[in-house]
Every structure is written in structure tokens, then in C-alpha cells.
Design an enzyme around this catalytic site. Structure first.
Site, PDB file in Angstrom:
ATOM      1  N   ASN A   9      -4.486  11.465  72.529  1.00  0.00           N
ATOM      2  CA  ASN A   9      -4.698  12.816  72.416  1.00  0.00           C
ATOM      3  C   ASN A   9      -4.785  13.855  73.434  1.00  0.00           C
ATOM      4  O   ASN A   9      -5.854  13.769  74.162  1.00  0.00           O
ATOM      5  CB  ASN A   9      -5.672  13.196  71.334  1.00  0.00           C
ATOM      6  CG  ASN A   9      -6.082  14.809  71.078  1.00  0.00           C
ATOM      7  OD1 ASN A   9      -5.123  15.345  71.352  1.00  0.00           O
ATOM      8  ND2 ASN A   9      -7.243  15.034  70.219  1.00  0.00           N
ATOM      9  N   TRP A  10      -3.733  14.162  73.988  1.00  0.00           N
ATOM     10  CA  TRP A  10      -3.666  14.878  75.294  1.00  0.00           C
ATOM     11  C   TRP A  10      -4.399  16.237  75.244  1.00  0.00           C
ATOM     12  O   TRP A  10      -4.619  16.976  76.355  1.00  0.00           O
ATOM     13  CB  TRP A  10      -2.176  15.201  75.730  1.00  0.00           C
ATOM     14  CG  TRP A  10      -1.409  14.007  76.140  1.00  0.00           C
ATOM     15  CD1 TRP A  10      -1.859  12.615  76.254  1.00  0.00           C
ATOM     16  CD2 TRP A  10      -0.311  13.803  76.586  1.00  0.00           C
ATOM     17  NE1 TRP A  10      -0.753  11.570  76.623  1.00  0.00           N
ATOM     18  CE2 TRP A  10       0.016  12.710  77.095  1.00  0.00           C
ATOM     19  CE3 TRP A  10       0.842  14.878  77.125  1.00  0.00           C
ATOM     20  CZ2 TRP A  10       1.342  11.931  77.747  1.00  0.00           C
ATOM     21  CZ3 TRP A  10       2.066  14.441  77.763  1.00  0.00           C
ATOM     22  CH2 TRP A  10       2.386  12.997  77.838  1.00  0.00           C
ATOM     23  N   LYS A  11      -4.608  16.828  73.869  1.00  0.00           N
ATOM     24  CA  LYS A  11      -5.169  18.247  73.794  1.00  0.00           C
ATOM     25  C   LYS A  11      -4.554  19.138  74.642  1.00  0.00           C
ATOM     26  O   LYS A  11      -3.521  19.242  74.729  1.00  0.00           O
ATOM     27  CB  LYS A  11      -6.757  18.080  74.186  1.00  0.00           C
ATOM     28  CG  LYS A  11      -7.261  16.839  73.632  1.00  0.00           C
ATOM     29  CD  LYS A  11      -9.062  16.921  73.752  1.00  0.00           C
ATOM     30  CE  LYS A  11      -9.464  15.785  72.933  1.00  0.00           C
ATOM     31  NZ  LYS A  11     -11.070  15.841  73.023  1.00  0.00           N
ATOM     32  N   HIS A  96      -8.505  17.484  63.601  1.00  0.00           N
ATOM     33  CA  HIS A  96      -9.506  17.227  64.629  1.00  0.00           C
ATOM     34  C   HIS A  96     -10.715  18.118  64.864  1.00  0.00           C
ATOM     35  O   HIS A  96     -10.528  19.350  64.386  1.00  0.00           O
ATOM     36  CB  HIS A  96      -8.527  17.490  66.072  1.00  0.00           C
ATOM     37  CG  HIS A  96      -9.391  16.778  67.229  1.00  0.00           C
ATOM     38  ND1 HIS A  96     -10.303  17.443  67.736  1.00  0.00           N
ATOM     39  CD2 HIS A  96      -9.488  15.617  67.915  1.00  0.00           C
ATOM     40  CE1 HIS A  96     -10.931  16.652  68.863  1.00  0.00           C
ATOM     41  NE2 HIS A  96     -10.097  15.597  68.812  1.00  0.00           N
ATOM     42  N   GLU A  98     -12.033  19.753  66.965  1.00  0.00           N
ATOM     43  CA  GLU A  98     -11.957  20.740  67.817  1.00  0.00           C
ATOM     44  C   GLU A  98     -11.164  22.241  66.903  1.00  0.00           C
ATOM     45  O   GLU A  98     -11.459  23.276  66.948  1.00  0.00           O
ATOM     46  CB  GLU A  98     -11.097  20.744  69.183  1.00  0.00           C
ATOM     47  CG  GLU A  98     -11.992  20.121  70.120  1.00  0.00           C
ATOM     48  CD  GLU A  98     -11.345  18.857  71.003  1.00  0.00           C
ATOM     49  OE1 GLU A  98     -10.171  19.153  71.229  1.00  0.00           O
ATOM     50  OE2 GLU A  98     -12.228  18.157  71.448  1.00  0.00           O
ATOM     51  N   GLU A 168     -14.318  10.181  64.605  1.00  0.00           N
ATOM     52  CA  GLU A 168     -14.467  10.547  65.906  1.00  0.00           C
ATOM     53  C   GLU A 168     -15.847  11.400  65.846  1.00  0.00           C
ATOM     54  O   GLU A 168     -15.952  12.549  65.479  1.00  0.00           O
ATOM     55  CB  GLU A 168     -13.580  11.632  66.383  1.00  0.00           C
ATOM     56  CG  GLU A 168     -12.155  10.853  66.517  1.00  0.00           C
ATOM     57  CD  GLU A 168     -11.412  11.890  67.544  1.00  0.00           C
ATOM     58  OE1 GLU A 168     -11.020  11.190  68.440  1.00  0.00           O
ATOM     59  OE2 GLU A 168     -11.052  12.903  67.318  1.00  0.00           O
ATOM     60  N   GLY A 174     -15.503  13.790  74.462  1.00  0.00           N
ATOM     61  CA  GLY A 174     -15.717  14.461  75.787  1.00  0.00           C
ATOM     62  C   GLY A 174     -17.057  14.359  76.682  1.00  0.00           C
ATOM     63  O   GLY A 174     -17.240  14.990  77.580  1.00  0.00           O
ATOM     64  N   SER A 214     -14.820   9.668  73.636  1.00  0.00           N
ATOM     65  CA  SER A 214     -15.394   8.727  75.269  1.00  0.00           C
ATOM     66  C   SER A 214     -15.039   7.143  75.062  1.00  0.00           C
ATOM     67  O   SER A 214     -15.741   6.414  75.789  1.00  0.00           O
ATOM     68  CB  SER A 214     -16.704   8.885  75.356  1.00  0.00           C
ATOM     69  OG  SER A 214     -17.147  10.274  75.605  1.00  0.00           O
ATOM     70  N   GLY A 235      -8.790  10.636  74.172  1.00  0.00           N
ATOM     71  CA  GLY A 235      -8.540  11.961  74.610  1.00  0.00           C
ATOM     72  C   GLY A 235      -8.461  11.803  76.380  1.00  0.00           C
ATOM     73  O   GLY A 235      -7.367  11.458  76.603  1.00  0.00           O
ATOM     74  N   GLY A 236      -9.598  12.185  76.845  1.00  0.00           N
ATOM     75  CA  GLY A 236      -9.799  12.119  78.600  1.00  0.00           C
ATOM     76  C   GLY A 236      -8.908  10.912  79.015  1.00  0.00           C
ATOM     77  O   GLY A 236      -8.176  11.119  80.070  1.00  0.00           O
TER      78      GLY A 236
HETATM   79  P1  PGA Z   1     -12.274  11.887  74.354  1.00  0.00           P
HETATM   80  O1  PGA Z   1     -11.764  12.712  73.097  1.00  0.00           O
HETATM   81  O2  PGA Z   1     -11.674  10.534  74.211  1.00  0.00           O
HETATM   82  O3  PGA Z   1     -12.050  12.896  75.582  1.00  0.00           O
HETATM   83  O4  PGA Z   1     -13.871  11.694  74.064  1.00  0.00           O
HETATM   84  C1  PGA Z   1     -11.278  11.863  72.079  1.00  0.00           C
HETATM   85  C2  PGA Z   1     -10.632  12.870  70.910  1.00  0.00           C
HETATM   86  O5  PGA Z   1     -10.968  14.056  70.796  1.00  0.00           O
HETATM   87  O6  PGA Z   1      -9.692  12.503  70.189  1.00  0.00           O
END
Ligand code: PGA
Length: 251
Positions: A9-11, A96, A98, A168, A174, A214, A235-236
Site C-alpha cells: 500500500n504505497w499511500k 483503510h 486512514e 490492521e 506506521g 509495521s 505500507g512503509g
Molecule cells: P505500515 O502501513 O506498514 O506503514 O504500518 C500499513 C498500512 O497502513 O496498510
């Protein structure tokens, strides 16, 4: 049997040229590796067409990070499920945390989005997860169960079978603070049990439930070894080919 999946997930990261370069790098790395899971990248809308043209769809799946809750028309700035599908993408992340937190997405909005994604042949990666206060208050099972029920249990068993779930915990996203493998397994088993009660054992056993928050090369193996953890939403660590491949190779 259900699939093991690692999805990036590149956001809101990378410009189009940077994203195309990263997608090509991941695609090449996958071609040269022994891979024991499906691998997907979910990118910003702007990247979907050039990325789709730069990767092998049999090697690397492609998804969007959201889609509109309306079919088409006067919704300035929105991108429909049909538009996403027309880029060549096969997946879409929906719900998600967010999106729920910053853009006010509710269960009702998400039901619309899921229906439109499915109607356009996209596979939703549907996210659920509790915030820290909910976990500390011991309400995490209740909260996550409700998110699954309210967002998805209007679907037929056939349509539910097209959903990929991603647990999640919001406190782990994050933050560098991963859920322990036991915490993840406990919740994944609960989610699978919730699905089983509604749709039966066969559907529950076939549902892929990914862990996100994470996840990195150093903890992926322990998480993915758990019986109900069928992969990760990353994500990251999906923004660096080496880290992402490190997670993919945990299977
Ligand atoms: P993260 O994000 O791996 O940076 O914690 C995961 C996500 O929000 O899908």
C-alpha cells in the site's frame, strides 16, 4: 484453499516516474525469485495506467487505494470503480483506517464502494482494525467484528468469496509498533470465526486474512507462520524493493 498474499500500500508516496521505476524493480525482482504467494502493489490513481503498462500482470497484481461510492457523474475529484478497472488494475483497497479516520468513511459508504468494486470486477482488500483506546478498553473484538459485519455481511456468499480482508490495528500502522504474532493470530482466528458463523466453514477457510501494521522483513516470518495469518498489507516497507521482497520471501 485460500491464497497467501503480500500486498503493498504505497499511500500518498512517489511521483509517477518514481512509482513506475519502483514497480518495474519489484516486477523484475519477482521474476528472478521463487515466490510462494500472490504479490500485489496498490498505488495512487495517477500511477495505475503507467504501472499497469510496465509490469507483468501474471507476476505482480495491481490495485488502487480507494474508489468512489458512486457509479459516475457529478462528483468532482472522485475516481470510480469502473475507471480503476479500466486501467488494468484488479484490486482496490477499501476502508483503510486512514480513509475512515481522515475522510469520514462509514460502513454505509463502504458498502457502496464494495458493491461498485465487485460490479466492476475488482477484488476489494477490505481493511478493519481497532484504535489503541478500543484495545485498551478490551473492545477490539467487538469493534472489528462490527466493522466486518456492517461493511460486508450484506454480500452473498459468492460475492464475499471475492473479498480479501486486512486486519490492521490502527496503533500499529506506521508506528513501528507491530502487533505480536499471537495478537495477530488471536484476532485473525476471531475474524475467521465471525465469517464462518455467517457464511459457513468453506467460505471462512477460503478467505485470505492479511495482517497490516509495521510489518517488515524482520517480523514477517513469525507473523505469516501463524495459521490464520495469510499474508500482509504493507505500507512503509513496500516503498523499498528490497524490504518488500524481504517480506514476500517470508513465505
Ligand atoms: P505500515 O502501513 O506498514 O506503514 O504500518 C500499513 C498500512 O497502513 O496498510
Amino acid at each position: 484453499m485460500r491464497k497467501n498474499i503480500v500486498a503493498g500500500n504505497w499511500k500518498m508516496n512517489t511521483t509517477v516516474p518514481e512509482g513506475v521505476a519502483l514497480a518495474k524493480e519489484v516486477n523484475e525482482a519477482l521474476k528472478g525469485a521463487t515466490v510462494n504467494c500472490d504479490v500485489i502493489i496498490c498505488t495512487p490513481f495517477t500511477h495505475l495506467v503507467p504501472v499497469a503498462q510496465s509490469i507483468d500482470s501474471e507476476v505482480l497484481g495491481l490495485g488502487a487505494e480507494n474508489c468512489a461510492d458512486h457509479e459516475k457523474g457529478a462528483y468532482t475529484g472522485e475516481v470510480s470503480a469502473a475507471m480503476v478497472a479500466s486501467t488494468g488494475a484488479q484490486y482496490v483497497i477499501l476502508g483503510h483506517s486512514e480513509r475512515r479516520q481522515y475522510y469520514g468513511e462509514t460502513a454505509a459508504t463502504l458498502r457502496e464502494k464494495v458493491a461498485l468494486a465487485l460490479a466492476n470486477g475488482l477484488k476489494p482488500i477490505f481493511c478493519i482494525g481497532e484504535v489503541l483506546e478500543e484495545r485498551e478498553a478490551g473492545k477490539h473484538f467487538e469493534v472489528v467484528g462490527k466493522q466486518v459485519e456492517e461493511g460486508l455481511f450484506n454480500l452473498s456468499a459468492e460475492d464475499f468469496g471475492k473479498i480479501i480482508l486486512a486486519y490492521e490495528p490502527v496503533w500499529a500502522i506506521g508506528t513501528g509498533k507491530t502487533a505480536t504474532a499471537d495478537q495477530a493470530e488471536e484476532m485473525h482466528a476471531f475474524i475467521r470465526g465471525t465469517v464462518e458463523k455467517k457464511y459457513g466453514k468453506a467460505v471462512a477457510e477460503n478467505t485470505s486474512i492479511l495482517y497490516g501494521g509495521s510489518c517488515k522483513p524482520s517480523n514477517a516470518k513469525e507473523l505469516f507462520a501463524k495459521p490464520d495469518v495469510d499474508g500482509g498489507l504493507i505500507g512503509g516497507a513496500s516503498l523499498k524493493c528490497g524490504d518488500f521482497m524481504g517480506i514476500v520471501s517470508a513465505f
